[in-house]
Design an enzyme around this catalytic site. Sequence first.
Site, PDB file in Angstrom:
ATOM      1  N   ASP A  55       0.811  -1.210   0.000  1.00 24.59           N
ATOM      2  CA  ASP A  55       0.000   0.000   0.000  1.00 24.59           C
ATOM      3  C   ASP A  55       0.848   1.265   0.000  1.00 24.59           C
ATOM      4  O   ASP A  55       0.445   2.294  -0.556  1.00 24.59           O
ATOM      5  CB  ASP A  55      -0.931  -0.006   1.217  1.00 24.59           C
ATOM      6  CG  ASP A  55      -2.047  -1.035   1.075  1.00 24.59           C
ATOM      7  OD1 ASP A  55      -2.306  -1.482  -0.060  1.00 24.59           O
ATOM      8  OD2 ASP A  55      -2.658  -1.388   2.095  1.00 24.59           O
ATOM      9  N   GLY A  56       2.032   1.210   0.618  1.00 25.30           N
ATOM     10  CA  GLY A  56       2.913   2.376   0.617  1.00 25.30           C
ATOM     11  C   GLY A  56       3.348   2.748  -0.788  1.00 25.30           C
ATOM     12  O   GLY A  56       3.335   3.922  -1.168  1.00 25.30           O
ATOM     13  N   GLU A 126      -5.067  10.662   4.459  1.00 25.14           N
ATOM     14  CA  GLU A 126      -5.431  11.545   5.552  1.00 25.14           C
ATOM     15  C   GLU A 126      -4.404  12.637   5.769  1.00 25.14           C
ATOM     16  O   GLU A 126      -3.238  12.516   5.349  1.00 25.14           O
ATOM     17  CB  GLU A 126      -5.605  10.760   6.866  1.00 25.14           C
ATOM     18  CG  GLU A 126      -4.318  10.306   7.522  1.00 25.14           C
ATOM     19  CD  GLU A 126      -3.756   9.025   6.971  1.00 25.14           C
ATOM     20  OE1 GLU A 126      -2.505   8.970   6.805  1.00 25.14           O
ATOM     21  OE2 GLU A 126      -4.517   8.082   6.736  1.00 25.14           O
ATOM     22  N   ASP A 155      -2.674  13.472  21.626  1.00 26.17           N
ATOM     23  CA  ASP A 155      -1.438  13.187  20.896  1.00 26.17           C
ATOM     24  C   ASP A 155      -1.509  13.743  19.490  1.00 26.17           C
ATOM     25  O   ASP A 155      -0.483  13.918  18.835  1.00 26.17           O
ATOM     26  CB  ASP A 155      -1.194  11.681  20.837  1.00 26.17           C
ATOM     27  CG  ASP A 155      -0.596  11.127  22.118  1.00 26.17           C
ATOM     28  OD1 ASP A 155      -0.249  11.923  23.008  1.00 26.17           O
ATOM     29  OD2 ASP A 155      -0.491   9.891  22.236  1.00 26.17           O
ATOM     30  N   THR A 166     -10.069   3.347   6.355  1.00 28.10           N
ATOM     31  CA  THR A 166      -9.707   2.025   6.861  1.00 28.10           C
ATOM     32  C   THR A 166      -8.227   1.916   7.193  1.00 28.10           C
ATOM     33  O   THR A 166      -7.752   0.839   7.541  1.00 28.10           O
ATOM     34  CB  THR A 166     -10.064   0.937   5.826  1.00 28.10           C
ATOM     35  OG1 THR A 166      -9.409   1.237   4.594  1.00 28.10           O
ATOM     36  CG2 THR A 166     -11.573   0.875   5.607  1.00 28.10           C
ATOM     37  N   ALA A 167      -7.494   3.020   7.077  1.00 31.63           N
ATOM     38  CA  ALA A 167      -6.058   3.015   7.351  1.00 31.63           C
ATOM     39  C   ALA A 167      -5.799   3.533   8.774  1.00 31.63           C
ATOM     40  O   ALA A 167      -6.324   2.994   9.742  1.00 31.63           O
ATOM     41  CB  ALA A 167      -5.330   3.836   6.293  1.00 31.63           C
ATOM     42  N   ASN A 169      -6.871   6.084  10.290  1.00 31.86           N
ATOM     43  CA  ASN A 169      -8.111   6.511  10.920  1.00 31.86           C
ATOM     44  C   ASN A 169      -8.774   5.365  11.688  1.00 31.86           C
ATOM     45  O   ASN A 169      -9.256   5.547  12.808  1.00 31.86           O
ATOM     46  CB  ASN A 169      -9.067   7.045   9.846  1.00 31.86           C
ATOM     47  CG  ASN A 169     -10.445   7.349  10.386  1.00 31.86           C
ATOM     48  OD1 ASN A 169     -10.665   8.313  11.104  1.00 31.86           O
ATOM     49  ND2 ASN A 169     -11.415   6.511  10.014  1.00 31.86           N
ATOM     50  N   SER A 171      -7.281   2.669  12.867  1.00 31.88           N
ATOM     51  CA  SER A 171      -6.421   2.329  14.008  1.00 31.88           C
ATOM     52  C   SER A 171      -6.617   3.298  15.166  1.00 31.88           C
ATOM     53  O   SER A 171      -6.437   2.927  16.332  1.00 31.88           O
ATOM     54  CB  SER A 171      -4.953   2.348  13.576  1.00 31.88           C
ATOM     55  OG  SER A 171      -4.702   1.379  12.590  1.00 31.88           O
TER      56      SER A 171
END
Length: 266
Positions: A55-56, A126, A155, A166-167, A169, A171
């Site tokens: 994905d990166g 994001e 934080d 779903t990335a 966000n 988590s």
Amino acid sequence: MLGRLNFRRPHVADPRICFVTNNTPAANDAADHLRARYGKTPIASADFVVALGGDGLMLQTLHRVMGSNIPAYGMNFGSVGFMMNEFSEDELDKRLAAAHRTHIYPLSMTVLDSSGETHSALAINEVSLFRSSYQAAKLQIFVDGESRLEELICDGALLSTPAGSTAYNLSAHGPILPIEAQLLALTPISPFRPRRWRGAILSNRAVVKFVTREAEKRPVSAVADNVEFQNVREVTVREDRSQRVTLLFDPGTSLEERVLSEQFRF
């Protein structure tokens, strides 16, 4: 951010394909076989770009083809591969022709830093703000010019597109957004006060501004996907409908289906 390409024509019968990899031995070997079979085309002249990695790599590739109308098709040689398809050397031209197309519009981030300089970047997943020291960040959040949260001690915080929901966000316990939804997810990262604030779901037309409080004492960085700026004072984020990328998936495995399925995982 990688350079932009010129606008390209849509799919043609005999596609010109550019192959890019994450430079692992397995991905590079697969790319060599694919180039021998389907040709070797520079990305600026390609009708499709095929990314062999995770994905990166796909995020980097999408930034590179932003605004060029070159669709991106991924084959997984990474770890998660949420944005990728299964690898196969066979009938790639037919897979590209039959692939389901998903259009993604990025977020535009404008940053004012402590020296008074302005910076900008685009984010497909994001825009995130993070504390840069041992002390929690203090953020004031405006939506469409109105202060909606006077002080968030945390934080950090992030604003996510449906594609990015779903990335990171997810988590951070943010909501999953349907890929076609005209919505954005505003999610705190480890909030201390207000402790029970879980974030907000906003219209994709919303303009969100983060203002850092006690910026010298509590430094904050801002990140748009993989582009970071330090010591930010204000960060303004909005969806940029003038830009888009096109992501390709094999039939039955569209991004819409993957996002929906993710909501029923345990």
